[in-house]
Write a protein that holds these residues in place. Structure first.
Motif, short mmCIF file in Angstrom:
data_model
loop_
_atom_site.label_atom_id
_atom_site.label_comp_id
_atom_site.label_asym_id
_atom_site.label_seq_id
_atom_site.Cartn_x
_atom_site.Cartn_y
_atom_site.Cartn_z
N LYS A 27 10.57 69.38 114.82
CA LYS A 27 10.43 68.47 115.97
C LYS A 27 10.72 69.20 117.29
CE LYS A 27 11.38 64.00 113.80
NZ LYS A 27 12.32 62.85 113.75
N ARG A 28 11.74 70.04 117.28
CA ARG A 28 12.13 70.75 118.50
C ARG A 28 11.08 71.79 118.91
NH1 ARG A 28 16.43 72.50 116.57
NH2 ARG A 28 15.77 74.61 116.03
N GLU A 29 10.58 72.52 117.95
CA GLU A 29 9.70 73.66 118.26
C GLU A 29 8.22 73.28 118.32
OE1 GLU A 29 10.82 76.57 119.08
OE2 GLU A 29 12.93 76.21 118.60
N PHE A 30 7.82 72.24 117.56
CA PHE A 30 6.39 71.98 117.41
C PHE A 30 5.98 70.54 117.71
CE2 PHE A 30 7.42 75.49 114.53
CZ PHE A 30 6.54 76.46 115.02
N GLY A 31 6.82 69.59 117.37
CA GLY A 31 6.46 68.19 117.52
C GLY A 31 6.79 67.41 116.24
N ALA A 32 6.55 66.12 116.28
CA ALA A 32 6.88 65.26 115.14
C ALA A 32 5.73 65.22 114.15
CB ALA A 32 7.20 63.85 115.63
N PRO A 33 5.93 65.71 112.93
CA PRO A 33 4.84 65.71 111.95
C PRO A 33 4.61 64.31 111.36
CG PRO A 33 6.83 66.58 110.94
CD PRO A 33 7.16 66.32 112.39
N LYS A 34 3.35 63.97 111.20
CA LYS A 34 2.98 62.70 110.55
C LYS A 34 2.76 62.89 109.05
CE LYS A 34 2.78 60.60 114.54
NZ LYS A 34 3.87 59.69 114.94
N VAL A 35 2.51 64.15 108.66
CA VAL A 35 2.25 64.50 107.25
C VAL A 35 3.03 65.77 106.93
CG1 VAL A 35 0.49 65.17 105.56
CG2 VAL A 35 -0.08 63.52 107.36
N TRP A 36 3.56 65.83 105.70
CA TRP A 36 4.26 67.05 105.25
C TRP A 36 3.77 67.41 103.86
CZ3 TRP A 36 9.00 68.37 108.23
CH2 TRP A 36 9.46 69.66 107.93
N GLY A 37 3.18 68.58 103.72
CA GLY A 37 2.76 69.08 102.42
C GLY A 37 3.92 69.71 101.69
N ARG A 38 4.16 69.25 100.45
CA ARG A 38 5.28 69.78 99.66
C ARG A 38 4.87 69.95 98.20
NH1 ARG A 38 8.48 72.13 98.95
NH2 ARG A 38 10.41 71.08 98.39
N VAL A 66 12.24 63.23 98.69
CA VAL A 66 11.18 62.23 98.88
C VAL A 66 11.70 61.07 99.72
CG1 VAL A 66 9.77 60.50 97.70
CG2 VAL A 66 9.86 62.85 96.82
N SER A 67 12.88 60.59 99.38
CA SER A 67 13.47 59.47 100.13
C SER A 67 13.68 59.84 101.58
CB SER A 67 14.79 59.05 99.49
OG SER A 67 14.60 58.55 98.19
N PHE A 68 14.16 61.07 101.83
CA PHE A 68 14.40 61.51 103.20
C PHE A 68 13.10 61.58 104.00
CE2 PHE A 68 14.57 64.99 106.30
CZ PHE A 68 15.61 64.55 107.11
N ILE A 69 12.06 62.16 103.41
CA ILE A 69 10.78 62.29 104.11
C ILE A 69 10.20 60.91 104.43
CG2 ILE A 69 8.40 63.11 103.91
CD1 ILE A 69 9.47 65.35 102.06
N ARG A 70 10.20 60.04 103.45
CA ARG A 70 9.60 58.71 103.65
C ARG A 70 10.43 57.87 104.62
NH1 ARG A 70 8.70 56.09 98.07
NH2 ARG A 70 7.35 54.69 99.26
N ARG A 71 11.73 58.05 104.58
CA ARG A 71 12.62 57.32 105.49
C ARG A 71 12.34 57.69 106.95
NH1 ARG A 71 16.91 58.46 102.86
NH2 ARG A 71 17.81 60.06 104.22
N ASN A 72 11.84 58.90 107.15
CA ASN A 72 11.51 59.36 108.49
C ASN A 72 10.06 59.06 108.87
OD1 ASN A 72 13.74 61.07 110.00
ND2 ASN A 72 14.01 61.42 107.79
#
Length: 217
Positions: free
Chosen positions: A23-34, A51-57
């Motif tokens: 978020k600080r360096e690039f921006g807020a991601p809407k999708v995360w490949g894992r 998974v819970s952390f990613i979805r919670r955000n």
């Protein structure tokens, strides 16, 4: 096409520190490949806590399967798909989500493997996806041959292109959505346009709105 969605992928687990860095360096991601399975020395697999952390955000998850080192042979494609489907189910990934095979540019790849991957997914709860390089390596030739042999490959496969590669950028400075495609009809709905960022261990991507209904929300 409606505006593409910006996101990232990483071999490292997503935690508060990594999310804050992105978020600080690039921006807020809407999708995360894992990655859905740990491959020692290459990628950490998703955990229920992550998974819970990613979805919670409020971030959608793009599942990646990478536990193979070449992509040749129909049975081998079936085996990779069955393993990917198993791990998707183990994690509780819902129906109709696309799972992407990680076919690197240096892999051997043939049409039979692609058909094995797609046909096995076709009878599963999930959609077949493939990360690939359409320029370097043999993927484009293999993919076009596979779809010429089996209509399901063209109709049901979602592609994630690694070309062209203008380089990592902030979300606000992302290029127009123009991924390279194989020289045949293809649903290229994701584009990794920047690899190996220096400041955070991520790659940067753009995603077609067409892909969003096939991600884990």
């Amino acid at each position: 096409m409606a505006n593409p969605v910006w996101g990232v992928d990483s071999a490292a687990p997503v935690n508060q520190q990594l999310l804050d860095c992105v978020k600080r360096e690039f921006g807020a991601p809407k999708v995360w490949g894992r990655y859905i399975k740990t491959v020692p020395g290459a990628a950490d697999g998703l955990t229920a806590q992550e998974v819970s952390f990613i979805r919670r955000n409020g971030i959608k998850i793009l599942p990646i399967y990478s536990d193979f080192r070449q992509a040749t042979g129909y049975r081998e494609g079936q085996t990779a798909a069955r393993n990917a489907i198993y791990h998707a189910g183990r994690l509780g990934i819902p129906r109709n989500v696309a799972v992407f095979a990680n076919v690197e540019r240096f892999f051997e790849v043939d049409a039979a493997w692609i058909r094995g991957w797609v046909n096995t997914f076709y009878t599963s709860d999930y959609k077949p996806g493939i990360y690939h390089d359409p320029i370097e390596g043999g993927f484009s030739t293999a993919y076009c041959a596979a779809q010429a042999e089996d209509e399901k490959v063209r109709a049901h496969t979602i592609l994630w292109s690694a070309e062209p590669e203008p380089g990592v950028s902030k979300a606000s400075e992302a290029p127009a959505f123009k991924p390279q495609s194989p020289p045949c009809e293809a649903h290229v709905w994701a584009w990794q346009y920047g690899r190996d960022a220096d400041t955070c261990p991520i790659d940067t991507n753009l995603f077609s709105p067409l892909l969003l209904s096939h991600l884990w929300t």
